[in-house]
Design a protein around this motif. Structure first.
Motif, PDB file in Angstrom:
ATOM      1  N   PHE C  44     -56.702  42.982  83.334  1.00 28.99           N
ATOM      2  CA  PHE C  44     -56.921  44.566  82.607  1.00 28.99           C
ATOM      3  C   PHE C  44     -55.803  44.678  81.551  1.00 28.99           C
ATOM      4  CE2 PHE C  44     -58.815  45.189  86.892  1.00 28.99           C
ATOM      5  CZ  PHE C  44     -59.916  45.958  86.258  1.00 28.99           C
ATOM      6  N   CYS C  45     -56.101  45.448  80.545  1.00 24.84           N
ATOM      7  CA  CYS C  45     -55.317  45.637  79.505  1.00 24.84           C
ATOM      8  C   CYS C  45     -54.760  47.161  79.599  1.00 24.84           C
ATOM      9  CB  CYS C  45     -55.704  45.171  77.994  1.00 24.84           C
ATOM     10  SG  CYS C  45     -54.571  45.492  76.859  1.00 24.84           S
ATOM     11  N   CYS C  46     -53.554  47.146  80.253  1.00 30.03           N
ATOM     12  CA  CYS C  46     -52.941  48.558  80.469  1.00 30.03           C
ATOM     13  C   CYS C  46     -51.821  48.823  80.450  1.00 30.03           C
ATOM     14  CB  CYS C  46     -53.582  49.216  81.936  1.00 30.03           C
ATOM     15  SG  CYS C  46     -53.207  48.350  83.191  1.00 30.03           S
ATOM     16  N   SER C  47     -51.034  49.986  80.615  1.00 33.50           N
ATOM     17  CA  SER C  47     -49.882  50.500  80.568  1.00 33.50           C
ATOM     18  C   SER C  47     -49.145  50.769  81.678  1.00 33.50           C
ATOM     19  CB  SER C  47     -49.672  51.521  79.387  1.00 33.50           C
ATOM     20  OG  SER C  47     -48.342  52.033  79.636  1.00 33.50           O
ATOM     21  N   LYS C  48     -48.329  49.983  82.327  1.00 37.26           N
ATOM     22  CA  LYS C  48     -48.178  50.127  83.774  1.00 37.26           C
ATOM     23  C   LYS C  48     -46.577  50.017  83.965  1.00 37.26           C
ATOM     24  CE  LYS C  48     -49.585  49.759  88.486  1.00 37.26           C
ATOM     25  NZ  LYS C  48     -48.838  50.642  88.972  1.00 37.26           N
ATOM     26  N   ILE C  49     -45.962  51.103  84.641  1.00 35.70           N
ATOM     27  CA  ILE C  49     -44.528  51.275  84.948  1.00 35.70           C
ATOM     28  C   ILE C  49     -44.157  50.266  86.050  1.00 35.70           C
ATOM     29  CG2 ILE C  49     -42.455  52.695  85.428  1.00 35.70           C
ATOM     30  CD1 ILE C  49     -44.049  54.854  84.416  1.00 35.70           C
ATOM     31  N   SER C 186     -66.640  50.529  85.300  1.00 36.65           N
ATOM     32  CA  SER C 186     -68.013  50.618  85.642  1.00 36.65           C
ATOM     33  C   SER C 186     -68.929  51.361  84.160  1.00 36.65           C
ATOM     34  CB  SER C 186     -68.314  51.311  86.939  1.00 36.65           C
ATOM     35  OG  SER C 186     -68.062  52.687  86.946  1.00 36.65           O
ATOM     36  N   PHE C 187     -67.938  52.145  83.679  1.00 38.73           N
ATOM     37  CA  PHE C 187     -68.492  52.768  82.717  1.00 38.73           C
ATOM     38  C   PHE C 187     -68.397  51.903  81.294  1.00 38.73           C
ATOM     39  CE2 PHE C 187     -68.589  56.853  84.535  1.00 38.73           C
ATOM     40  CZ  PHE C 187     -69.498  57.631  83.637  1.00 38.73           C
ATOM     41  N   ASN C 188     -68.200  50.626  81.460  1.00 35.92           N
ATOM     42  CA  ASN C 188     -67.998  49.680  80.310  1.00 35.92           C
ATOM     43  C   ASN C 188     -67.164  50.359  79.239  1.00 35.92           C
ATOM     44  OD1 ASN C 188     -69.325  47.442  80.371  1.00 35.92           O
ATOM     45  ND2 ASN C 188     -71.173  48.324  80.389  1.00 35.92           N
ATOM     46  N   ALA C 189     -65.996  51.244  79.589  1.00 33.25           N
ATOM     47  CA  ALA C 189     -65.307  51.750  78.597  1.00 33.25           C
ATOM     48  C   ALA C 189     -64.037  51.127  78.319  1.00 33.25           C
ATOM     49  CB  ALA C 189     -65.044  53.455  79.269  1.00 33.25           C
ATOM     50  N   LEU C 190     -63.546  50.256  78.997  1.00 39.21           N
ATOM     51  CA  LEU C 190     -62.382  49.465  79.026  1.00 39.21           C
ATOM     52  C   LEU C 190     -62.413  48.361  77.926  1.00 39.21           C
ATOM     53  CD1 LEU C 190     -60.860  49.155  82.789  1.00 39.21           C
ATOM     54  CD2 LEU C 190     -60.565  51.124  80.951  1.00 39.21           C
ATOM     55  N   SER C 191     -61.198  48.388  77.260  1.00 40.96           N
ATOM     56  CA  SER C 191     -61.127  47.304  76.175  1.00 40.96           C
ATOM     57  C   SER C 191     -60.228  46.119  77.074  1.00 40.96           C
ATOM     58  CB  SER C 191     -60.231  47.646  75.051  1.00 40.96           C
ATOM     59  OG  SER C 191     -60.137  46.713  74.204  1.00 40.96           O
ATOM     60  N   ASP C 192     -60.369  44.893  76.800  1.00 42.09           N
ATOM     61  CA  ASP C 192     -59.819  43.750  76.829  1.00 42.09           C
ATOM     62  C   ASP C 192     -58.634  43.406  76.192  1.00 42.09           C
ATOM     63  OD1 ASP C 192     -61.650  43.422  79.160  1.00 42.09           O
ATOM     64  OD2 ASP C 192     -62.780  41.967  77.743  1.00 42.09           O
ATOM     65  N   GLY C 204     -62.596  50.097  72.923  1.00 41.19           N
ATOM     66  CA  GLY C 204     -62.582  50.923  74.270  1.00 41.19           C
ATOM     67  C   GLY C 204     -61.375  51.135  74.750  1.00 41.19           C
ATOM     68  N   ILE C 205     -61.134  51.831  75.692  1.00 40.19           N
ATOM     69  CA  ILE C 205     -59.769  52.436  76.230  1.00 40.19           C
ATOM     70  C   ILE C 205     -58.987  51.417  76.907  1.00 40.19           C
ATOM     71  CG2 ILE C 205     -59.094  54.071  77.933  1.00 40.19           C
ATOM     72  CD1 ILE C 205     -61.784  55.582  77.663  1.00 40.19           C
ATOM     73  N   ASN C 206     -57.698  51.774  76.715  1.00 40.85           N
ATOM     74  CA  ASN C 206     -56.720  51.188  78.032  1.00 40.85           C
ATOM     75  C   ASN C 206     -56.214  52.307  78.788  1.00 40.85           C
ATOM     76  OD1 ASN C 206     -55.058  49.469  74.996  1.00 40.85           O
ATOM     77  ND2 ASN C 206     -56.639  48.533  76.185  1.00 40.85           N
ATOM     78  N   LEU C 207     -56.280  51.906  80.010  1.00 41.23           N
ATOM     79  CA  LEU C 207     -55.388  53.035  81.029  1.00 41.23           C
ATOM     80  C   LEU C 207     -54.147  52.808  80.851  1.00 41.23           C
ATOM     81  CD1 LEU C 207     -58.039  53.225  83.660  1.00 41.23           C
ATOM     82  CD2 LEU C 207     -57.825  54.815  81.880  1.00 41.23           C
ATOM     83  N   GLY C 208     -53.325  53.980  81.038  1.00 38.82           N
ATOM     84  CA  GLY C 208     -51.930  53.968  80.927  1.00 38.82           C
ATOM     85  C   GLY C 208     -51.238  54.803  82.142  1.00 38.82           C
ATOM     86  N   GLU C 209     -50.276  54.574  82.433  1.00 39.01           N
ATOM     87  CA  GLU C 209     -49.296  55.557  83.458  1.00 39.01           C
ATOM     88  C   GLU C 209     -47.992  56.172  82.844  1.00 39.01           C
ATOM     89  OE1 GLU C 209     -48.916  53.613  87.033  1.00 39.01           O
ATOM     90  OE2 GLU C 209     -47.120  52.866  86.651  1.00 39.01           O
ATOM     91  N   ALA C 210     -47.953  57.517  82.949  1.00 37.29           N
ATOM     92  CA  ALA C 210     -46.717  58.001  82.298  1.00 37.29           C
ATOM     93  C   ALA C 210     -46.592  59.335  83.152  1.00 37.29           C
ATOM     94  CB  ALA C 210     -47.054  58.172  80.717  1.00 37.29           C
ATOM     95  N   ALA C 211     -45.236  59.798  82.840  1.00 33.80           N
ATOM     96  CA  ALA C 211     -45.171  61.333  83.283  1.00 33.80           C
ATOM     97  C   ALA C 211     -44.286  61.829  81.830  1.00 33.80           C
ATOM     98  CB  ALA C 211     -44.352  61.590  84.312  1.00 33.80           C
ATOM     99  N   TYR C 302     -49.722  53.863  74.260  1.00 33.09           N
ATOM    100  CA  TYR C 302     -49.374  54.006  75.790  1.00 33.09           C
ATOM    101  C   TYR C 302     -50.670  53.944  76.729  1.00 33.09           C
ATOM    102  CZ  TYR C 302     -45.190  56.473  74.462  1.00 33.09           C
ATOM    103  OH  TYR C 302     -44.032  56.666  74.029  1.00 33.09           O
ATOM    104  N   GLY C 303     -51.996  53.650  75.896  1.00 33.18           N
ATOM    105  CA  GLY C 303     -53.136  53.745  76.456  1.00 33.18           C
ATOM    106  C   GLY C 303     -53.454  55.169  76.832  1.00 33.18           C
TER     107      GLY C 303
END
Lengths: 84, 214, 374
Positions: C44-49, C186-192, C204-211, C302-303
């Protein structure tokens, strides 16, 4: 083939929650989307899951989905052609 | 003419019992589980809305409660649907559907996350479903709190109703957690109270909201 | 009455203060990267702390085993805002608003060994964070999909100007979890690959986490105010954006009307990098005759940080205004929407006085706000 069509009808009604529809209401050659059953984009994604879950077939390129899910008949054809 | 925020209808659904504007509605068969109760109520209301069956129980409950308050009020016929706001709140967010989504991913040998389930793992989807069915395109907000906070809901709706962008609001509390569920919804309209007409017509105050809720 | 926007913070892989994040953006750093998780063979291509980074910061202020990752992120973010501003949440005139889509969803997934399962309920999560600061008023939770953060800021403005509170800290936060990754997949919405908002080749989207936290106040604590903010629904589809951009157009139009601002200088857009979202935004901005304005999406850095996004992106937008900087929209190369947009290709200094911030999300929801110099 006709068995597969009947199986697919039942699976689609179940998976897509088409509670008001009976299997005999679905014409195998009628379009699934648009004027046919009136399915939407979430249903299209759900059909991809259905193929994988119940028939072990993974659609590699999501762009192919439109042709595969044109009708019940085209879905059945695709399953037969791609069965392992 | 003084326009005042007026509650024109309300509905409560709990323990397989339905009250609309304070009157108990006869349900054909209510000694069933929650899911079956929702379908029975849908059929009794003759909604003819096949999308209903695609919804999770939270949205089904919300669609039915919204239908009750919209069908059973004395509000003006002429209103702009882009000025109808929807403000809802609950305790458990979408936790029931969250659990269902987790069931689809917990077993690595049976790993089939479902888009049709996942889309309902947000509580505001219920606002979207009500908006779609009634073409209400105004303000939206979904809040989460321990219990129904009538003071806050009254404050937030009142602020919105002071704006010229909002004339009407569907507000309420709608919660589903396991077999426990509860819906309380009411419809507010800015109207001339002297032209009351039929049905419920009462000032939109926090005290009144509490009274109707309890 | 005026609502001023003051002390702020961002907790992300790019840093644990706003300043660290701004410096990283200036260097062109991105938080999204390819990573493997124990629960899936997919990359997964995402932004994780990193847990270790979060715990090393958090151990300086409290016990790391008492709180979930999301609670730690929120507490650190709010703590920074409290320290900068001296705002006391024990005071009844002050409120904490938390915006999140999934809260402690990892508790429901069973990630923690010794965490009470009721922490998965948003009111319990919010109270846990609120209790750390001894909040006099129970924190308010906004959970309205991807507009949660911006909607929380708009709600804060309304409550201040209605006289309910003097100061409000808004904290937006969400984590990257198996729950959200599997769902969006499952939504086919994520980008690699790192996402490319508004680009022709976006995938598509990258998911990210932040506050991210920000202080809103009726006191003149800064030279930037929120002059208007509204939401609107598409009433079209629960997951697909409206083809004609109705909801976003309505939210923007109402907000421009209310703000009485003469001109908008740039747009901090939503820009998730999905085909349909970015296209919808181009249609809405074109209809509002704003398509010529410099525009960015921060999702390329940031995704999509879900409930945090609206707050995080507002914090960056406000700092852009304060420093007269237009920040490059990461990942954009070629026009990729039916209406051409003026996507910012290079970070540059320019005198800017006002910003339109927008967000759109599942459930057909849209929000818009205007931030401007006083």
């Amino acid at each position: 083939m006709s068995n597969l069509i009947e199986t697919l009808k039942a699976q689609i009604i179940e998976q897509l929650n088409l509670a008001e529809l009976k299997p005999e209401d679905i014409d195998p050659n009628a379009p699934l989307f648009g004027d046919g059953l009136g399915l939407d984009s979430i249903d299209a994604l759900e059909l991809i899951v259905l193929l994988e879950k119940h028939h072990g077939i993974k659609i590699q390129d999501p762009k192919d989905a439109k042709a595969i899910f044109a009708s019940l008949q085209s879905m059945a054809d695709y399953i037969i052609a791609n069965k392992k | 003419m003084i326009m005042e925020a007026t509650i024109v209808s309300y509905c409560k659904i709990k323990n397989n019992t339905v009250w609309v504007n304070g009157e108990k509605i006869n349900i054909d068969n209510n000694s069933v589980d929650f899911s079956a109760f929702l379908v029975n109520l849908y059929r009794q209301m003759n909604l003819n809305y096949p999308k209903f069956f695609k919804m999770d129980n939270l949205c089904k409950l919300g669609i039915l409660a919204a239908e009750m308050v919209i069908q059973n009020n004395s509000k003006s016929e002429n209103f702009e649907k882009d000025k109808v706001a929807i403000f809802l709140a609950n305790n458990s967010s979408s936790i029931e559907t969250d659990r269902n989504h987790i069931k689809t991913i917990v077993n690595k040998n049976d790993y089939f996350p479902s888009p049709a389930v996942f889309v309902y793992t947000l509580p505001n989807i219920i606002i979207g479903e009500i908006a779609i069915k009634h073409k209400f395109t105004g303000e939206n907000a979904f809040f989460v709190s321990e219990t129904f906070d009538a003071n806050f809901m009254h404050t937030y709706a009142s602020i919105a109703l002071q704006s010229r962008h909002t004339t009407d609001a569907v507000c309420g509390w709608i919660n589903v957690d396991g077999n426990e569920y509860e819906a309380f919804m009411y419809y507010i309209e800015k109207k001339n109270l002297n032209k009351a007409g039929n049905g419920l017509n009462t000032h939109h105050t926090a005290e009144m909201i509490y009274k109707l809720y309890n | 009455m005026i609502t001023y926007l003051g002390a702020n913070n961002i907790i992300s892989p790019l840093g644990f203060t706003t300043a660290q994040n701004l410096e990283a953006l200036a260097r062109g750093e991105v938080a999204v990267k390819k990573q493997q998780f124990h629960f899936s063979e997919s990359i997964f291509c995402c932004s994780k702390i990193e847990d270790s980074t979060l715990n090393s910061y958090f151990s300086a202020i409290s016990n790391i085993t008492t709180y979930t990752n999301l609670e730690k992120m929120c507490i650190l973010s709010i703590q920074d805002v409290v320290q900068q501003s001296g705002i006391d949440l024990k005071n009844k005139e002050n409120l904490l608003i938390i915006s999140t889509t999934k809260g402690n969803i990892d508790v429901l997934e069973g990630v923690y060994k010794n965490m009470d399962s009721n922490r998965a309920y948003l009111p319990v999560f919010a109270k846990t964070v609120g209790n750390y600061f001894g909040c006099a008023i129970t924190p308010l939770v906004v959970s309205n999909a991807c507009i949660s953060g911006l909607l929380a800021i708009i709600a804060g403005k309304r409550l201040i100007e209605n006289g309910n509170y003097k100061n409000i800290i808004v904290c937006g936060a969400d984590i990257v979890s198996e729950f959200t990754l599997s769902g969006f997949k499952s939504f086919n919405a994520l980008s690699d690959e790192p996402s490319k908002p508004f680009d022709k080749n976006r995938t598509g989207i990258n998911l990210g986490e932040a506050a991210s936290g920000i202080l809103l106040s009726s006191d003149e604590i800064s030279s930037i105010k929120i002059s208007a903010g509204n939401s609107a629904n598409d009433a079209n589809h629960i997951s697909g954006p409206s083809r004609n951009g109705d909801g976003l157009f309505n939210a923007v139009t109402k907000t421009l009307e209310d703000s009485k601002t003469e001109t908008v200088d740039f747009i901090s857009a939503h820009g998730t990098a999905t085909e349909f979202n970015d296209e919808m935004e181009s249609v809405a901005f074109s209809r509002a005759k704003l398509d010529h304005l410099p525009l960015n999406s921060l999702k390329g850095y940031y995704g999509h940080t879900l409930g945090a996004a609206g707050v995080l992106e507002s914090v960056i937008a406000i700092n852009s205004l304060a420093s007269n900087t237009l920040i490059k929209s990461m990942g954009f190369e070629l026009q990729g929407t039916s209406h051409e947009l003026n996507v910012i290709k290079k970070t540059e200094q320019k005198t800017i006085n006002s910003c339109l911030k927008t967000a759109s999300g599942f459930g057909g929801c849209n929000a818009a706000a205007i931030f401007e110099k006083v």
